[in-house]
Design a protein around this motif. Structure first.
Motif, PDB file in Angstrom:
ATOM      1  N   THR A   1       0.886  -1.186   0.033  1.00 26.47           N
ATOM      2  CA  THR A   1      -0.040   0.020   0.047  1.00 26.47           C
ATOM      3  C   THR A   1       1.009   1.270  -0.043  1.00 26.47           C
ATOM      4  O   THR A   1       1.876   1.448   0.639  1.00 26.47           O
ATOM      5  CB  THR A   1      -0.964   0.022   1.169  1.00 26.47           C
ATOM      6  OG1 THR A   1      -1.555  -0.939   1.113  1.00 26.47           O
ATOM      7  CG2 THR A   1      -2.008   1.143   1.088  1.00 26.47           C
TER       8      THR A   1
ATOM      9  N   LEU B   1       0.966   5.597   0.532  1.00 27.22           N
ATOM     10  CA  LEU B   1       0.471   6.479   1.240  1.00 27.22           C
ATOM     11  C   LEU B   1       0.448   7.786   0.484  1.00 27.22           C
ATOM     12  O   LEU B   1       1.538   7.763  -0.425  1.00 27.22           O
ATOM     13  CB  LEU B   1       0.993   6.593   2.615  1.00 27.22           C
ATOM     14  CG  LEU B   1       0.918   5.640   3.742  1.00 27.22           C
ATOM     15  CD1 LEU B   1       1.356   6.021   4.939  1.00 27.22           C
ATOM     16  CD2 LEU B   1      -0.586   4.746   3.804  1.00 27.22           C
TER      17      LEU B   1
ATOM     18  N   GLN C   1      -8.308   4.176   4.419  1.00 32.09           N
ATOM     19  CA  GLN C   1      -7.496   3.094   4.303  1.00 32.09           C
ATOM     20  C   GLN C   1      -7.933   1.654   4.299  1.00 32.09           C
ATOM     21  O   GLN C   1      -7.084   0.986   3.448  1.00 32.09           O
ATOM     22  CB  GLN C   1      -6.842   3.048   5.807  1.00 32.09           C
ATOM     23  CG  GLN C   1      -6.039   2.261   6.127  1.00 32.09           C
ATOM     24  CD  GLN C   1      -4.650   2.437   5.381  1.00 32.09           C
ATOM     25  OE1 GLN C   1      -4.291   3.428   5.401  1.00 32.09           O
ATOM     26  NE2 GLN C   1      -4.000   1.203   5.135  1.00 32.09           N
TER      27      GLN C   1
ATOM     28  N   ASP D   1      -1.772  -2.042  10.002  1.00 31.82           N
ATOM     29  CA  ASP D   1      -1.768  -0.867   8.895  1.00 31.82           C
ATOM     30  C   ASP D   1      -2.684   0.269   9.719  1.00 31.82           C
ATOM     31  O   ASP D   1      -1.871   1.513   9.441  1.00 31.82           O
ATOM     32  CB  ASP D   1      -2.672  -1.318   7.770  1.00 31.82           C
ATOM     33  CG  ASP D   1      -1.776  -2.343   6.701  1.00 31.82           C
ATOM     34  OD1 ASP D   1      -0.651  -2.529   7.098  1.00 31.82           O
ATOM     35  OD2 ASP D   1      -2.296  -2.979   5.847  1.00 31.82           O
TER      36      ASP D   1
ATOM     37  N   VAL E   1      -1.048   3.953  10.516  1.00 31.59           N
ATOM     38  CA  VAL E   1      -1.591   5.263  10.032  1.00 31.59           C
ATOM     39  C   VAL E   1      -1.888   6.192  11.024  1.00 31.59           C
ATOM     40  O   VAL E   1      -1.644   7.307  11.056  1.00 31.59           O
ATOM     41  CB  VAL E   1      -2.650   4.736   8.966  1.00 31.59           C
ATOM     42  CG1 VAL E   1      -3.615   6.205   8.620  1.00 31.59           C
ATOM     43  CG2 VAL E   1      -2.349   4.259   7.887  1.00 31.59           C
TER      44      VAL E   1
ATOM     45  N   VAL F   1      -2.536   8.835   3.962  1.00 26.97           N
ATOM     46  CA  VAL F   1      -3.382   7.995   4.282  1.00 26.97           C
ATOM     47  C   VAL F   1      -3.343   7.046   2.882  1.00 26.97           C
ATOM     48  O   VAL F   1      -2.529   7.457   1.938  1.00 26.97           O
ATOM     49  CB  VAL F   1      -4.768   7.941   4.340  1.00 26.97           C
ATOM     50  CG1 VAL F   1      -5.608   8.710   3.112  1.00 26.97           C
ATOM     51  CG2 VAL F   1      -5.760   7.050   5.081  1.00 26.97           C
ATOM     52  N   ALA F   2      -3.825   5.678   2.771  1.00 24.24           N
ATOM     53  CA  ALA F   2      -3.590   5.050   1.789  1.00 24.24           C
ATOM     54  C   ALA F   2      -4.167   5.552   0.262  1.00 24.24           C
ATOM     55  O   ALA F   2      -5.263   5.878   0.349  1.00 24.24           O
ATOM     56  CB  ALA F   2      -4.212   3.715   1.799  1.00 24.24           C
TER      57      ALA F   2
END
Length: 986
Positions: free
Chosen positions: A507, A509, A736, A759, A763, A779-780
């Motif tokens: 992932t 960010l 996320q 995860d 975050v 964030v993702a």
């Protein structure tokens, strides 16, 4: 008429010409010599043999990746419940169940536990050699065809191999092959070390006289001539193709016997593969055919027999009288194609006698598809398919006790798994995530030692730089410069921490559109009420971080199982559309800084005189010309999009060797950016360039590195900020976790597990740090994460000729993410290089990522169905099981939700955007009232239900008789036996 009759009749000339012979002793190979009879004579004329290819069978292509598999136990049915097979007499002294159909015998054979390693199936390379022996002529075996997955023929005119194609067999040749197996010699588990020992075996020649035996033996021992021996002999270096130039001379090596070995082809043969040699030919001195099927135990390397130096396991020998070469050739193709069939291949390894081989052929005949002669062009070669269906259903009875087909239950659970189970303990899910990821931590770095990872982080570095700087600039405009130049530092700090310790490092960010909307609303609120924006933002960020950690402590990430494909696709589509819209919007806004030149002076136009000179005041090096910067930006923008797409798909083209195509595809975006930068620099048009801050320092002089949460604001703002923090928490959680669900879908075949709790913990932790330092929140990022995963796809390398590379999964590692954000932090030291990158090029990368991420989203596939007549619609699997009107209704609901999300995002009500994203889950739950469970299982994932509801549904299914099982009593016990297969008409 009994279906056994046409399958036995076959070719009477071959079937009746081999006589019955005596059995050998027990310590030698199992010899099954077959009979001398056929149930019914068939009168085939010569024209029948010549026109045998007027009826074709579409052969089921094997799935090569499932060769090595575990042997499962199958239910073995007792003799009392099974009737005698139509043509499978039992060998004397052997106790074996009686079977109703050939498929049941095959399933019993493949399901039986066998501890003998010699009968464990291996991948097979099949080669067919042919010979024609005439008196007074010197002859040798010549390779005519080979099979690894698909058939390749030697094209003598072109002195090359044909393109791989799906074998098409005549029905007549399969019947002839069946008759050959019934009436010929079958030698199972023969022990021989050389081809001479096999040729000396008397069982091969018992119906022949001594003189003919010697001649046949000499024929079997003749030299084998393979295609690769002259592959480069007659080719001049000047006429070699560019693709061949990519192959080194070392690709052709010599073995210990001085024979050419094509190392390039050897790479395509799976490790541990064995050979099957098919030897067919016509001998002028024979008056009756010699047919034998031999299985060696163990497999032995027979020098000079196969074109590749691998051990031979099977031999099929068919030598007959002169004048029937075409007939023998087709029978050889039939057995070779059968050996590449996944099911018959396993039967050949595990067969105990001739009857098992016949059952394998009959089961194969049950599965083939006949193509009518008047509706197909016999000269057309069928291209290998892109996707090959699994043949596991042919190997075992796949009906479960609940009436479902084996494998449906697994799909019914969507993305639910052990990672999303509630533990009932404080931070229980987080602890399990850490335990799950620790064993893979070292491999997360060692697995990154690959050129593909370098291409990935170079591409993603350029791709991430643009949105971080762009969103930082927009955030700076929205907050009057309070948060701008530190966006790169914040992205680097957060990204490095996340890449090092997150549960799913794939992932990426980044700053997202929904977070930017929230920041704009917050700044506007503070400005209207005279509050300190940075202090209030810090309080909200700390509350949000605390609430995220609270969600981690209570295993709230288990609620992710309610996020189905419906919610994923609506949210992912929104983010992709935002990327595309933002890219086009930024391109049009360049017109404000570089407007069209509407005041052209026609007197200054350049003209061409008769004397061959340019005339005009604009011709000089300092002429008053005005370059059209906007037009050049449009060219750069769309050139970046089209070139990136073209190079990314280049690995599927027919040009250059495979490795070259792969490198071009992996570095597609990087090569595109480099090319556009060089072209822009060469032309010298003053296009807008990337602006990177040269130092790390706070944006404004009135703020430091850390922000006081209270500052000049009243004390009660610390408490009241929990309300907007709730909305921000919902936004962070949904953004996320929806991205994480998309990355962790089963389609990506991830092997190292997920880490939803870990995860969210990382975050939330970094969100608190960024709030205290006044940095942007990260964030993702959905589009960047999808692009990252797509750039790390793994495909099989040793694919057989004609076989499409199989998707193996994703290269799971932490190195690419770590390098992306490390380089981003070092960007302040690379200002002298980055300043040459035109912004329209980065906008083009924006558009490419947004458009490419839409690929594979089922929602957009369903949108295209509105404009297609039914006969032109693609063969989507859900269209076979769900009415089209229900498909359109599902799409309309999803489209309405997407439009509503867009309207809310762009309106003054954007503050409730997080609640609307959460509302998608409840809207999906209400759709259970409109669609049936079966329809939703094809269009979407099924949502979790209570255990009681599952039990009630299972009882209802069984009550309606959908289980299709019947209970029969045997040995004083009740056994459930599937009746569907017993009623099959063969």
């Amino acid at each position: 008429m009994d279906a056994a009759e046409p399958r036995v009749q076959g070719n009477s000339s071959l079937a009746s010409s081999v006589s019955r012979r005596s059995l050998r002793s027990e310590d030698e190979a199992v010899v099954d010599r077959g009979g001398t009879w056929t149930q019914q004579k068939a009168n085939f004329e010569q024209e029948d043999f010549e026109g045998h290819r007027t009826l074709y069978i579409g052969v089921h292509v094997p799935l090569g990746s499932t060769r090595h598999r575990s042997h499962r136990k199958h239910r073995h049915y007792g003799n009392k419940h099974l009737r005698r097979s139509r043509n499978s007499p039992l060998v004397e002294g052997r106790e074996s169940p009686l079977y109703d159909t050939p498929s049941q015998r095959v399933q019993f054979l493949l399901g039986a536990e066998d501890d003998d390693e010699e009968h464990i199936p291996h991948d097979l390379f099949t080669e067919m050699d042919e010979i024609c022996v005439k008196n007074g002529e010197d002859s040798e075996w010549r390779e005519s065809a080979r099979w690894l997955k698909f058939e390749e023929d030697v094209e003598d005119g072109g002195e090359r191999w044909s393109k791989p194609y799906v074998a098409t067999l005549s029905l007549h040749s399969l019947f002839e092959l069946r008759s050959c197996i019934i009436n010929s010699t079958v030698l199972l588990d023969m022990r021989a070390n050389t081809i001479e020992e096999i040729a000396d075996h008397q069982e091969l020649y018992s119906p022949l006289g001594d003189e003919l035996r010697q001649k046949v033996r000499e024929t079997l021992l003749k030299k084998h001539h393979h295609q690769n021996q002259k592959k480069l002999a007659n080719r001049l270096p000047i006429v070699r193709s560019i693709a061949d130039m990519g192959r080194r001379a070392s690709d052709f090596n010599l073995d210990k016997n001085g024979k050419n070995i094509d190392l390039h082809f050897m790479k395509k043969i799976p490790p541990g593969a064995e050979a099957c040699n098919v030897l067919v030919g016509e001998l002028e001195f024979l008056n009756k055919p010699v047919v034998a099927f031999v299985r060696l135990s163990p497999a032995m390397l027979l020098n000079g027999l196969a074109e590749v130096p691998i051990a031979t396991r099977f031999l099929f020998i068919l030598l007959g009288p002169f004048g029937r070469a075409a007939q023998y050739h087709e029978i050889g193709r039939s057995i070779a194609t059968l050996m590449t069939d996944e099911v018959f291949h396993d039967v050949a390894y595990k067969a105990k006698d001739r009857n098992d081989l016949i059952a394998g052929i009959d089961e194969f005949l049950d599965q083939v598809t006949v193509l009518p002669p008047g509706e197909w062009d016999p000269t057309i070669r069928i291209e290998p398919p892109k996707n090959v269906p699994s043949q596991e259903n042919r190997k075992k009875s796949n009906i479960l006790s609940n009436g479902l087909v084996d494998g449906e239950e697994e799909e019914a659970h969507g993305h639910g798994g052990p990672e999303l189970q509630r533990t009932g303990r404080l931070f229980g899910g987080l602890i399990l995530d850490i335990k799950r990821k620790v064993p893979h931590y070292l491999s997360d770095y060692t697995d990154a030692i690959n050129l593909q990872c370098i291409a990935s982080f170079l591409f993603l570095y350029c791709a991430c730089m643009s949105p971080v700087i762009t969103f930082g600039g927009l955030l700076g405009e929205a907050t009057e410069g309070r948060i701008v130049s530190l966006s790169l530092f914040g992205a680097s700090l957060t990204g490095i921490a996340y890449s090092l310790f997150a549960g799913q490092p794939l992932t990426i960010l980044g700053s997202t559109g929904p977070v930017l909307v929230f920041e704009k609303i917050l700044f506007k609120f503070c400005k209207e009420y005279g509050l300190s924006y940075l202090s209030l933002r810090t309080c909200i960020g700390l509350w949000t971080a605390f609430l995220c950690l609270l969600l981690v402590a209570t295993d709230a990430s288990s609620l992710v199982c309610y996020i189905t494909r419906f919610t994923e696709e609506a949210f992912a589509s929104l983010i992709c559309i935002i990327f595309i819209y933002e890219a086009l919007e930024k391109l049009t806004h360049l017109g404000d800084h570089f407007p069209f030149n509407k005041n052209n002076n026609l007197n200054k136009l350049t003209t061409y005189s008769y004397q061959g000179e340019f005339v005009g005041s604009a011709c000089g090096p300092h002429g008053p010309y005005v370059p059209d910067v906007l037009f050049w930006c449009v060219i750069l923008f769309f050139s970046t999009v089209f070139m990136s797409a073209f190079l990314k798909e280049f690995k599927f083209s027919n040009y250059f060797p495979t490795k070259v195509r792969s490198i071009i595809s992996d570095f597609a975006v990087f090569f595109t950016i480099l090319t556009m930068v060089l072209v822009d620099y060469a032309l010298g048009v003053p296009s807008p360039k990337l602006k990177v801050p040269s130092v790390f320092k706070p944006t404004r002089d009135d703020r430091g590195w850390f922000i006081n949460p209270l500052g000049p604001n009243p004390w009660w703002t610390v408490i009241i900020t929990v309300v907007p923090a709730l909305l921000c928490t919902i936004l962070i959680f949904m953004d996320q976790q929806i991205t994480a669900v998309i990355i962790n879908r089963k389609e990506n075949k991830l092997k190292k597990g997920c880490g939803y709790h870990l995860d969210l913990f990382m975050v939330g932790l970094m969100l608190g740090v960024c709030s205290l330092m006044g940095l942007p929140w990260f964030v993702a990022a959905t589009v960047l994460s999808i692009t990252h995963v797509n750039s790390l796809k793994l495909e099989s390398e040793c694919s057989a000729p004609g076989e499409q590379p199989k998707f193996l999964g994703i290269r799971e590692q932490r190195f690419t993410g770590l390098m992306i954000f490390t380089l981003m932090g070092c960007s302040v030291f690379m200002t002298s290089v980055l300043k040459f990158i035109p912004m329209p090029v980065l906008y083009g990368v924006f558009l490419y990522m947004g458009a490419s991420s839409l690929r594979g989203i089922q929602f957009f596939d369903r949108l295209t169905l509105f404009g297609m007549p039914p006969k032109h619609q693609p063969d989507f699997i859900y269209l076979r099981h769900v009415p089209l009107r229900k498909v359109h209704l599902f799409t309309i609901i999803q489209l309405s939700c997407l439009v509503l999300l867009w309207i809310i995002k762009t309106s003054r009500a954007a503050i409730v955007f997080p609640m609307m994203v959460l509302a998608l889950v409840f809207i999906r739950k209400l759709m259970d009232c409109i669609f049936t469970k079966r329809e939703l299982s094809w269009l979407d994932d099924l949502m979790p239900e209570s255990k009681k509801k599952k039990l009630e549904d299972a009882e209802e299914v069984c009550y309606k008789g959908l289980c299709n099982f019947t209970l029969q009593k045997s040995n004083s016990k009740n056994k459930s036996v599937p009746t569907g297969s017993y009623n099959k008409i063969l």
